[in-house]
Write a protein that holds these residues in place. Structure first.
Motif, PDB file in Angstrom:
ATOM      1  N   HIS A  50       3.658  -8.846  50.888  1.00 35.78           N
ATOM      2  CA  HIS A  50       4.201  -8.453  49.601  1.00 35.78           C
ATOM      3  C   HIS A  50       3.563  -6.821  49.545  1.00 35.78           C
ATOM      4  N   ASP A 167       6.047 -15.782  43.629  1.00 32.42           N
ATOM      5  CA  ASP A 167       7.297 -16.635  44.162  1.00 32.42           C
ATOM      6  C   ASP A 167       7.251 -18.055  43.680  1.00 32.42           C
ATOM      7  N   PRO A 168       8.243 -18.232  42.609  1.00 35.40           N
ATOM      8  CA  PRO A 168       8.798 -17.461  41.963  1.00 35.40           C
ATOM      9  C   PRO A 168       8.297 -16.258  40.988  1.00 35.40           C
ATOM     10  N   TRP A 169       8.889 -15.256  40.915  1.00 36.18           N
ATOM     11  CA  TRP A 169       8.465 -14.115  40.311  1.00 36.18           C
ATOM     12  C   TRP A 169       7.997 -14.438  38.907  1.00 36.18           C
TER      13      TRP A 169
END
Length: 300
Positions: A50, A167-169
């Motif tokens: 990321h 994740d999930p954001w």
């Protein structure tokens, strides 16, 4: 927080090892090459992950010194294997005080068709140890000349982070969007300033205050100073860009500045940099390591 005076600045410049407060970090990137840069506490990222397009490479060769400026050079064809992003980081020892940098963003690629959701940044950050890490801290300038994240608008974000799950954001932060291009054909210079003091962060572009943040978003642990250039995943590309030849984007940095535990106005920052340059001072690193010293990673 301490206020700064001209006499105190003069003592700091002349005092060497006995320099009086405030303690400064300053670099004008007047190096012969990146090898010299790395000897001054900078590191370049090679670790995957990321942010950016999944599968993209963080490319050390995307960092260079050109005409006394730091240059970040990113390439993409819209796919992970065809994307090279770049990030450079200084040591993790910065918290309260004044942060500033003079930057030239790119509104257009230097080669290839325009339209990629490129993100060009100046930020300070601590590691994210786990989802919703309560000690995560980040102060973030992000410029999106071609939009991204669900909007096609050209804009710069000033963001103060509390914490995040990748994740999930799901993010908890305070942000301000300033709309419009920051570079005429990508060639204008801009000075970005963040004042971090007494539970508030104040955000300035070219001397103009654009926002103020606080509360839970205030940074709580020492951070590294970083610049990166990356490409947002998932956004549709304009006709003629998707699947086409690689596009090249660049971001240049003239200088970077930090005054530890000291609030300076944008005008004071600019004046101090001008004095240093007139006196032949190309770099200072008076900010002591955190106690205990912290690992300085370049991977986020």
């Amino acid at each position: 927080m301490k206020a700064i005076a001209a006499g105190l600045v003069a003592m700091s410049m002349a005092g060497g090892a006995h320099a009086a407060e405030p303690q400064f970090f300053f670099d004008d990137f007047s190096y012969a090459d990146t090898a010299a840069l790395f000897k001054q506490g900078w590191t370049v990222r090679s670790a995957p992950g990321h942010p950016g397009i999944p599968g993209a490479r963080w490319a050390p060769e995307g960092l260079s010194v050109v005409d006394g400026k730091l240059r970040l050079h990113g390439v993409t064809d819209g796919t992970g294997p065809g994307t090279a992003q770049v990030q450079v980081c200084h040591q993790r020892k910065y918290l309260a005080g004044t942060y500033a940098a003079r930057i030239r963003f790119s509104d257009l690629p230097v080669s290839g068709a325009d339209g990629d959701p490129v993100i060009q940044t100046f930020y300070a950050v601590s590691p994210l140890k786990h989802d919703f890490d309560p000690e995560f801290s980040e102060l973030d300038w992000e410029y999106l000349p071609n939009g991204g994240w669900g909007s096609d608008k050209t804009r710069i974000y000033g963001i103060t982070w509390q914490t995040v799950r990748l994740d999930p954001w799901l993010a908890f932060n305070q942000q301000h969007e300033e709309f419009g291009p920051l570079g005429e054909r990508g060639r204008d210079w801009h000075t970005l300033v963040m004042q971090v003091a007494e539970g508030r962060t104040h955000w300035f572009i070219d001397g103009r205050k654009i926002d103020e943040h606080g509360g839970r978003n205030y940074p709580v642990v020492p951070m590294s100073i970083n610049f990166n250039l990356w490409f947002s995943p998932g956004g549709p590309l304009p006709a003629g860009v998707a699947g086409g030849p690689p596009r090249v984007y660049e971001q240049d940095v003239d200088w970077v500045f930090h005054a530890k535990d000291t609030v300076l106005s944008p005008a004071q920052v600019e004046a101090q940099v001008k004095r240093w340059r007139a006196g032949g001072v190309a770099r200072l690193d008076q900010v002591p390591p955190a106690t205990p010293a912290l690992e300085s990673r370049c991977d986020f």
